[in-house]
Design an enzyme around this catalytic site. Structure first.
Site, PDB file in Angstrom:
ATOM      1  N   ARG A  45      -0.553  -3.733  41.557  1.00  0.00           N
ATOM      2  CA  ARG A  45      -2.093  -3.331  41.488  1.00  0.00           C
ATOM      3  C   ARG A  45      -2.699  -4.189  40.465  1.00  0.00           C
ATOM      4  NH1 ARG A  45      -2.112   3.194  42.540  1.00  0.00           N
ATOM      5  NH2 ARG A  45      -1.618   3.075  44.694  1.00  0.00           N
ATOM      6  N   ASP A 147     -14.233  13.431  36.240  1.00  0.00           N
ATOM      7  CA  ASP A 147     -13.107  12.567  36.638  1.00  0.00           C
ATOM      8  C   ASP A 147     -13.081  11.406  35.579  1.00  0.00           C
ATOM      9  OD1 ASP A 147     -11.435  12.148  39.309  1.00  0.00           O
ATOM     10  OD2 ASP A 147     -11.736  10.332  38.121  1.00  0.00           O
TER      11      ASP A 147
END
Length: 276
Positions: A45, A147
């Site tokens: 990633r 978040d």
């Protein structure tokens, strides 16, 4: 600065020392627990971020993070977490909310609900749908959705979803959620969007929240944390719940010895704070 060629980029590897730096940054800033077994995923990633930032290699990239590149830190946390969610995920929680929790709150005022780790918004919008069915147009029912990832928050606040990306337990759930449209883009009903306040919040940093809540959802977030961080998170949520308030967590998460934080299990991954 010499950018990696495509071939070099694909073969770019991360040293043990560099991986430990990534582990440290993820832990101290966001509470993420990156074990050795996750290393291949981390490398895969972050390779994309190395190339996207024009960094020479992983060492150069980690230096960028260490020096406080705020924008790249946002990409970093987004790359290392998975925002997989759907509307009415773990339906038993929403059935319990509709059949037990919200009816108990009908005579209450200033009802507060927190969706912690709201991702792209499916969870708070699902909660809002049930709340509207129960409480109608009452303006004192408010949902806080938070978040750590600013990208998913921007998407969530917009309230638009591609029809091919969403799934529902029933057609009725879809009708309750979205405005009528023949478009491939589905738009969450304005009445539901207006119930939700989306804010950025890092759960392992001090919480700038002054109120207490009747209900808290934090599902499939603690799986990224080690046990000590999880225990602190559960205790923090308990302290932010009203007497008799409810906490819902993810299907693979558990609270060990919930009585130690004045909580008791009341269903599948569902807990209630002791009545004062």
């Amino acid at each position: 600065m010499t950018m990696l060629s495509k071939a070099d980029f694909e073969n770019c590897d991360m040293s043990d020392a560099c991986f430990q730096q990534v582990v440290h940054l993820a832990k101290i800033n966001w509470g993420l627990s990156l074990e050795e077994g996750k290393r291949p995923l981390v490398v895969a990633r972050l390779r994309k971020r190395v190339r996207a930032t024009g960094s020479r290699d992983f060492v150069d990239y980690v230096q960028r993070l260490s020096y406080g590149d705020i924008d790249e830190c946002d990409h970093f946390i987004s790359a290392l977490t998975t925002n997989v969610t759907q509307f009415f995920r773990e339906l038993h929680h929403f059935d319990f909310l509709e059949e037990t929790v919200f009816p108990e709150l009908k005579s209450s005022r200033n009802i507060r609900i927190w969706s912690a780790g709201c991702s792209t918004g499916q969870e708070p919008y699902s909660i809002a749908t049930i709340a509207k069915k129960t409480f109608g147009r009452r303006e004192d029912v408010q949902i806080l959705a938070t978040d750590a990832d600013p990208e998913v928050l921007r998407f969530a606040k917009n309230g638009e979803f591609d029809v091919s990306d969403v799934h529902f337990p029933s057609v009725k759930h879809k009708r309750d959620l979205f405005e009528d449209s023949e478009s491939s883009e589905l738009r969450v009903r304005a009445a539901l969007r207006n119930m939700i306040d989306f804010r950025r919040l890092n759960l392992v940093q001090p919480w700038p929240i002054n109120c207490v809540f009747d209900v808290i959802f934090c599902r499939n977030v603690a799986i990224y944390f080690d046990k000590d961080t999880q225990d602190k998170l559960w205790a923090g949520f308990s302290s932010r719940l009203k007497s008799g308030g409810y906490l819902f967590i993810g299907h693979s998460e558990r609270i060990n010895f919930p009585e130690n934080i004045k909580m008791e299990p009341v269903g599948i991954t569902s807990y209630r704070k002791f009545l004062a």
